[in-house]
Design a protein around this motif. Structure first.
Motif, mmCIF file in Angstrom:
data_model
loop_
_atom_site.group_PDB
_atom_site.id
_atom_site.type_symbol
_atom_site.label_atom_id
_atom_site.label_comp_id
_atom_site.label_asym_id
_atom_site.label_seq_id
_atom_site.Cartn_x
_atom_site.Cartn_y
_atom_site.Cartn_z
ATOM 1 N N LEU A 181 -41.593 -13.700 12.388
ATOM 2 C CA LEU A 181 -42.415 -14.117 13.523
ATOM 3 C C LEU A 181 -41.823 -15.328 14.233
ATOM 4 O O LEU A 181 -42.358 -15.754 15.253
ATOM 5 C CB LEU A 181 -43.831 -14.477 13.038
ATOM 6 C CG LEU A 181 -44.647 -13.334 12.433
ATOM 7 C CD1 LEU A 181 -45.966 -13.871 11.882
ATOM 8 C CD2 LEU A 181 -44.902 -12.235 13.456
ATOM 9 N N GLU A 182 -40.709 -15.837 13.716
ATOM 10 C CA GLU A 182 -40.147 -17.070 14.283
ATOM 11 C C GLU A 182 -39.027 -16.773 15.284
ATOM 12 O O GLU A 182 -39.290 -16.414 16.426
ATOM 13 C CB GLU A 182 -39.651 -17.985 13.153
ATOM 14 C CG GLU A 182 -39.373 -19.407 13.625
ATOM 15 C CD GLU A 182 -38.277 -20.110 12.834
ATOM 16 O OE1 GLU A 182 -38.148 -21.331 12.982
ATOM 17 O OE2 GLU A 182 -37.531 -19.448 12.098
ATOM 18 N N ARG A 226 -47.922 -11.272 15.810
ATOM 19 C CA ARG A 226 -48.753 -11.520 14.619
ATOM 20 C C ARG A 226 -49.721 -10.357 14.394
ATOM 21 O O ARG A 226 -49.890 -9.878 13.271
ATOM 22 C CB ARG A 226 -49.514 -12.823 14.775
ATOM 23 C CG ARG A 226 -50.334 -13.234 13.548
ATOM 24 C CD ARG A 226 -51.263 -14.379 13.890
ATOM 25 N NE ARG A 226 -50.543 -15.490 14.471
ATOM 26 C CZ ARG A 226 -50.972 -16.197 15.518
ATOM 27 N NH1 ARG A 226 -52.125 -15.879 16.114
ATOM 28 N NH2 ARG A 226 -50.262 -17.204 15.983
ATOM 29 N N LYS A 230 -45.553 -14.183 20.673
ATOM 30 C CA LYS A 230 -45.909 -14.656 19.330
ATOM 31 C C LYS A 230 -47.259 -14.138 18.851
ATOM 32 O O LYS A 230 -47.390 -13.664 17.719
ATOM 33 C CB LYS A 230 -45.915 -16.187 19.306
ATOM 34 C CG LYS A 230 -44.568 -16.851 19.571
ATOM 35 C CD LYS A 230 -43.644 -16.772 18.384
ATOM 36 C CE LYS A 230 -42.416 -17.673 18.586
ATOM 37 N NZ LYS A 230 -41.464 -17.548 17.479
ATOM 38 N N ASP A 241 -50.394 -18.211 12.010
ATOM 39 C CA ASP A 241 -49.590 -17.240 11.262
ATOM 40 C C ASP A 241 -49.928 -17.306 9.784
ATOM 41 O O ASP A 241 -50.164 -16.283 9.130
ATOM 42 C CB ASP A 241 -48.093 -17.538 11.429
ATOM 43 C CG ASP A 241 -47.554 -17.246 12.814
ATOM 44 O OD1 ASP A 241 -48.228 -16.548 13.594
ATOM 45 O OD2 ASP A 241 -46.438 -17.726 13.109
ATOM 46 N N ILE A 265 -43.156 -17.196 8.920
ATOM 47 C CA ILE A 265 -44.081 -17.712 9.918
ATOM 48 C C ILE A 265 -43.358 -18.709 10.822
ATOM 49 O O ILE A 265 -42.228 -19.121 10.545
ATOM 50 C CB ILE A 265 -45.298 -18.392 9.251
ATOM 51 C CG1 ILE A 265 -44.839 -19.590 8.402
ATOM 52 C CG2 ILE A 265 -46.065 -17.387 8.406
ATOM 53 C CD1 ILE A 265 -45.978 -20.415 7.832
ATOM 54 N N ASN A 266 -44.027 -19.113 11.879
ATOM 55 C CA ASN A 266 -43.533 -20.201 12.706
ATOM 56 C C ASN A 266 -43.850 -21.529 12.018
ATOM 57 O O ASN A 266 -44.746 -21.617 11.178
ATOM 58 C CB ASN A 266 -44.177 -20.150 14.091
ATOM 59 C CG ASN A 266 -43.654 -18.997 14.921
ATOM 60 O OD1 ASN A 266 -42.585 -19.067 15.516
ATOM 61 N ND2 ASN A 266 -44.410 -17.896 14.955
ATOM 62 N N TRP A 301 -48.141 -21.854 16.844
ATOM 63 C CA TRP A 301 -48.456 -20.589 16.177
ATOM 64 C C TRP A 301 -48.429 -20.664 14.648
ATOM 65 O O TRP A 301 -48.957 -19.773 13.987
ATOM 66 C CB TRP A 301 -47.452 -19.520 16.633
ATOM 67 C CG TRP A 301 -47.257 -19.504 18.108
ATOM 68 C CD1 TRP A 301 -48.113 -18.993 19.054
ATOM 69 C CD2 TRP A 301 -46.141 -20.069 18.832
ATOM 70 N NE1 TRP A 301 -47.591 -19.190 20.310
ATOM 71 C CE2 TRP A 301 -46.379 -19.840 20.214
ATOM 72 C CE3 TRP A 301 -44.971 -20.703 18.454
ATOM 73 C CZ2 TRP A 301 -45.497 -20.250 21.199
ATOM 74 C CZ3 TRP A 301 -44.084 -21.129 19.426
ATOM 75 C CH2 TRP A 301 -44.348 -20.904 20.793
#
Length: 288
Positions: free
Chosen positions: A41-42, A54, A50, A85, A74-75, A81
């Motif tokens: 997600l990063e 998710r 973003k 996340d 995750i971020n 975010w």
């Protein structure tokens, strides 16, 4: 002193990054020969995607990914975010672990562990400060594994790309020592030239010989090479069996040393031999 945490039995020869926003790629990943998948997600997701990514990933991870380890990157908590996340996947049944980007101190893991209390954490090791704090990071009680982020580390160091990865050796070595000291999984950084099979094969061999458990990958075409490089071959398995048999025979005869292929075999070699056979068995079980 608390003994090192045991590694998970599953192998991590190949750890493939998949963008969390790409539905087709997420579906295809269910059939790929990866030991583990990092659902990203990063870096792989644009800022305006973003939130959607998710949601897409949360739904996709309800599918069956077989025996593959499912890790969500995750971020960072310094973004808009990261906390959302972490909260979204903290209790998700389809997630085995959460990967925290740019871990520089144990406090970075503390922050995520407070939101994700019931899943193991993995740490992206990609900052200069993270290299210097590798031992403390590896000792964190929530940590299961470490991932080398060599591209970001090179950017921070201002180092040049070299086939021998000489500029990376200090960081790779520090993290490797830390992971082994605390019984954590550790996987090597990516090889960017995904069409260069020989280059990938050489870099996998280097990482394997250093002691890494596997390699992160950016393309499915890299899976076969990584899986082969980080698995014991038939010659290694045969040698391990012969060493164990010879050592057992030596012990039965009242000796503490055996000789195999003209080389001394002591108890420390048997520990390695048994680990080789256990690794081969774990790989075979993954394929069943």
């Amino acid at each position: 002193m608390t003994p090192p945490t045991a590694k998970p039995a599953r192998p991590f020869r190949s750890v493939l990054y998949i963008p969390g926003s790409k539905e087709r790629a997420l579906e295809k990943a269910q059939g790929l020969a990866a030991d583990a998948i990092i659902f990203d997600l990063e870096d792989a997701v644009a800022p305006d995607e973003k939130v959607r990514a998710r949601e897409v990933l949360a739904e996709a991870l309800r599918a069956d990914y077989g025996k593959r380890a499912r890790i969500v990157r995750i971020n960072g908590f310094d973004t808009d975010w990261g906390r959302a996340d972490a909260a979204a996947f903290a209790g998700h049944a389809g997630v085995d672990a959460v990967l925290v980007p740019k871990v520089s101190t144990p406090a970075d893991l503390d922050a995520v562990a407070a939101v994700v209390p019931d899943k193991p954490l993995w740490a992206m090791m990609e900052t200069a400060l993270g290299m210097l704090n590798a031992g403390a990071i590896a000792a964190h009680p929530a940590l299961q594994g470490m991932v080398m982020g060599t591209n970001d580390l090179a950017k921070e160091l201002g180092s040049r790309s070299r086939a021998d990865r000489l500029p990376m050796m200090a960081g790779l070595g520090l993290c490797l020592l830390a992971a082994k000291a605390h019984g954590r999984v550790i996987v090597d950084g990516v090889f960017n030239a995904f069409k260069d099979d020989e280059g990938l094969r050489a870099e996998c061999a280097q990482g394997r010989d250093m002691g890494f458990d596997g390699k992160t990958l950016i393309h499915p075409a890299q899976l076969e090479i990584a899986n082969a490089a980080f698995a014991p071959d038939e010659a290694e398995i045969d040698l391990a069996r012969r060493q164990i048999a010879a050592f057992d025979a030596a012990l039965a005869g009242g000796q503490a040393v055996a000789v195999v292929d003209g080389r001394i075999v002591e108890n420390l070699h048997i520990v390695t031999a048994r680990a080789t056979l256990a690794r081969a068995e774990a790989i075979a079980a993954l394929a069943d």
